[in-house]
Motif scaffolding. Structure first.
Motif, PDB file in Angstrom:
ATOM      1  N   ILE A  38      -4.638   9.878  -2.619  1.00 11.40           N
ATOM      2  CA  ILE A  38      -4.466   8.211  -3.729  1.00 11.40           C
ATOM      3  C   ILE A  38      -4.166   6.846  -3.275  1.00 11.40           C
ATOM      4  O   ILE A  38      -3.086   7.275  -2.923  1.00 11.40           O
ATOM      5  N   LEU A  39      -4.398   6.098  -3.042  1.00 10.53           N
ATOM      6  CA  LEU A  39      -4.158   4.966  -2.584  1.00 10.53           C
ATOM      7  C   LEU A  39      -3.430   3.914  -4.016  1.00 10.53           C
ATOM      8  O   LEU A  39      -4.069   3.575  -4.667  1.00 10.53           O
ATOM      9  N   LEU A  40      -2.369   3.428  -3.777  1.00  9.51           N
ATOM     10  CA  LEU A  40      -2.206   2.601  -4.740  1.00  9.51           C
ATOM     11  C   LEU A  40      -1.723   1.447  -4.428  1.00  9.51           C
ATOM     12  O   LEU A  40      -1.237   0.954  -2.805  1.00  9.51           O
ATOM     13  N   LEU A  41      -2.407  -0.392  -4.405  1.00  8.33           N
ATOM     14  CA  LEU A  41      -1.849  -1.624  -4.375  1.00  8.33           C
ATOM     15  C   LEU A  41      -1.086  -2.143  -5.136  1.00  8.33           C
ATOM     16  O   LEU A  41      -1.247  -2.159  -6.966  1.00  8.33           O
ATOM     17  N   VAL A  42      -0.282  -2.377  -4.338  1.00  7.03           N
ATOM     18  CA  VAL A  42       0.850  -2.798  -5.526  1.00  7.03           C
ATOM     19  C   VAL A  42       0.693  -4.615  -5.099  1.00  7.03           C
ATOM     20  O   VAL A  42       1.433  -5.126  -4.387  1.00  7.03           O
ATOM     21  N   LYS A  43       0.599  -4.897  -6.122  1.00 10.65           N
ATOM     22  CA  LYS A  43       1.060  -6.676  -6.383  1.00 10.65           C
ATOM     23  C   LYS A  43       2.395  -6.776  -6.700  1.00 10.65           C
ATOM     24  O   LYS A  43       2.764  -6.993  -7.916  1.00 10.65           O
ATOM     25  N   THR A  44       3.476  -8.022  -5.974  1.00 14.13           N
ATOM     26  CA  THR A  44       5.072  -8.029  -6.434  1.00 14.13           C
ATOM     27  C   THR A  44       4.884  -9.796  -5.458  1.00 14.13           C
ATOM     28  O   THR A  44       4.180  -9.887  -4.587  1.00 14.13           O
ATOM     29  N   PHE A  69       0.892  -0.846   0.067  1.00 15.04           N
ATOM     30  CA  PHE A  69      -0.238  -0.100  -0.219  1.00 15.04           C
ATOM     31  C   PHE A  69       0.662   1.429  -0.044  1.00 15.04           C
ATOM     32  O   PHE A  69       1.972   1.186   0.843  1.00 15.04           O
ATOM     33  N   ILE A  70       0.527   2.742  -0.812  1.00 15.04           N
ATOM     34  CA  ILE A  70       1.367   3.330  -1.111  1.00 15.04           C
ATOM     35  C   ILE A  70       0.675   4.779  -1.837  1.00 15.04           C
ATOM     36  O   ILE A  70      -0.193   4.066  -2.141  1.00 15.04           O
ATOM     37  N   ASN A  71       0.516   5.644  -0.197  1.00 17.47           N
ATOM     38  CA  ASN A  71      -0.163   6.483  -0.587  1.00 17.47           C
ATOM     39  C   ASN A  71       0.535   7.939  -1.310  1.00 17.47           C
ATOM     40  O   ASN A  71       1.344   7.653  -1.260  1.00 17.47           O
ATOM     41  N   CYS A  72      -0.801   8.477  -2.551  1.00 19.06           N
ATOM     42  CA  CYS A  72      -0.223   9.404  -3.262  1.00 19.06           C
ATOM     43  C   CYS A  72      -0.851  10.970  -2.774  1.00 19.06           C
ATOM     44  O   CYS A  72      -1.737  10.929  -2.442  1.00 19.06           O
ATOM     45  N   VAL A  73      -0.159  11.929  -3.309  1.00 21.43           N
ATOM     46  CA  VAL A  73      -1.226  13.314  -2.969  1.00 21.43           C
ATOM     47  C   VAL A  73      -1.782  13.093  -3.985  1.00 21.43           C
ATOM     48  O   VAL A  73      -3.004  14.386  -3.643  1.00 21.43           O
ATOM     49  N   ASN A  74      -1.879  12.727  -5.258  1.00 20.65           N
ATOM     50  CA  ASN A  74      -2.587  13.027  -6.768  1.00 20.65           C
ATOM     51  C   ASN A  74      -2.278  12.081  -7.253  1.00 20.65           C
ATOM     52  O   ASN A  74      -1.408  11.292  -7.145  1.00 20.65           O
ATOM     53  N   ASN A 110      12.689   1.429  -0.936  1.00 21.93           N
ATOM     54  CA  ASN A 110      13.583   1.893  -1.774  1.00 21.93           C
ATOM     55  C   ASN A 110      13.982   2.973  -2.230  1.00 21.93           C
ATOM     56  O   ASN A 110      14.041   3.677  -2.581  1.00 21.93           O
ATOM     57  N   TYR A 111      12.729   1.714  -3.865  1.00 21.91           N
ATOM     58  CA  TYR A 111      12.682   2.617  -4.751  1.00 21.91           C
ATOM     59  C   TYR A 111      12.097   4.066  -4.686  1.00 21.91           C
ATOM     60  O   TYR A 111      12.013   5.253  -5.425  1.00 21.91           O
ATOM     61  N   VAL A 112      10.729   2.990  -4.284  1.00 18.30           N
ATOM     62  CA  VAL A 112       9.478   4.304  -4.565  1.00 18.30           C
ATOM     63  C   VAL A 112       9.801   5.367  -3.184  1.00 18.30           C
ATOM     64  O   VAL A 112       9.443   7.208  -3.132  1.00 18.30           O
ATOM     65  N   ARG A 113      10.178   4.788  -2.119  1.00 14.13           N
ATOM     66  CA  ARG A 113      10.542   6.245  -1.361  1.00 14.13           C
ATOM     67  C   ARG A 113      12.000   7.428  -1.771  1.00 14.13           C
ATOM     68  O   ARG A 113      12.386   8.918  -1.766  1.00 14.13           O
ATOM     69  N   SER A 114      13.139   7.187  -2.846  1.00 14.24           N
ATOM     70  CA  SER A 114      13.642   7.704  -4.123  1.00 14.24           C
ATOM     71  C   SER A 114      13.119   8.109  -4.454  1.00 14.24           C
ATOM     72  O   SER A 114      13.770   9.464  -5.312  1.00 14.24           O
ATOM     73  N   ILE A 115      11.582   8.100  -5.355  1.00  8.03           N
ATOM     74  CA  ILE A 115      10.826   9.035  -6.891  1.00  8.03           C
ATOM     75  C   ILE A 115       9.769   9.706  -6.079  1.00  8.03           C
ATOM     76  O   ILE A 115       9.018  10.388  -6.588  1.00  8.03           O
ATOM     77  N   PRO A 134       7.048   8.339   3.214  1.00  7.35           N
ATOM     78  CA  PRO A 134       5.954   7.907   2.064  1.00  7.35           C
ATOM     79  C   PRO A 134       5.358   6.758   3.038  1.00  7.35           C
ATOM     80  O   PRO A 134       6.282   5.909   3.526  1.00  7.35           O
ATOM     81  N   GLU A 135       4.136   6.391   2.880  1.00  7.69           N
ATOM     82  CA  GLU A 135       3.338   5.667   3.354  1.00  7.69           C
ATOM     83  C   GLU A 135       3.681   4.302   2.486  1.00  7.69           C
ATOM     84  O   GLU A 135       3.051   3.911   1.182  1.00  7.69           O
ATOM     85  N   ILE A 136       4.518   3.005   3.098  1.00  8.19           N
ATOM     86  CA  ILE A 136       4.786   1.721   1.586  1.00  8.19           C
ATOM     87  C   ILE A 136       4.201   0.697   3.601  1.00  8.19           C
ATOM     88  O   ILE A 136       5.769   0.269   4.018  1.00  8.19           O
TER      89      ILE A 136
END
Length: 135
Positions: free
Chosen positions: A83-89, A36-41, A99-104, A110-112
């Protein structure tokens, strides 16, 4: 010998489960995860989702519509729309994904977070496995 056996148990168990999965075609609980990753827009959510997929860190990213969030930040009660991302991996990719999401990601923190997938449609779980390369 006892100490060595105890130290080797997690690795031996993992190998046994993988062998069992190969022979029977069954799913090993926890092999895959949802992050789960939250985003501002929505635009940032799409950009992050595409970047994750371009890096082959996920098989699929769902972008869920706006939701309200209330939280404490630097001692103050905040309210925002996210906005919430649901990432299947693969579960083994969660560290690299984080690590990658924190860098971008534009957020300072960020919530990860992730949860292992216990069970699911075997064909879908196989598709995740085929879509995300092993380490």
């Amino acid at each position: 010998v006892l100490t060595l056996s105890l130290l080797m148990y997690p690795m031996l168990r993992s190998l046994a489960l993988q062998l069992h999965s190969l022979v029977t075609g069954s799913y090993i609980s926890g092999t895959h995860s949802i992050a789960f990753i939250n985003c501002v827009n929505e635009q940032i959510a799409k950009d992050i989702a595409r970047a994750i997929l371009d890096k082959k860190l996920a098989a699929c990213v769902n972008i869920l519509p706006k939701s309200s969030a209330l939280y404490f930040w630097k001692g103050e009660l905040e309210e925002s729309t996210e906005i919430l991302l649901l990432v299947k991996t693969r579960t083994s990719k969660i560290g690299e994904l984080s690590n990658y999401v924190r860098s971008i990601h534009p957020f300072e923190i960020p919530e990860i977070i992730s949860l292992p997938i216990d069970q699911g449609n075997p064909l879908y779980l196989k598709w995740i496995e085929e879509s995300v390369p092993r380490d």
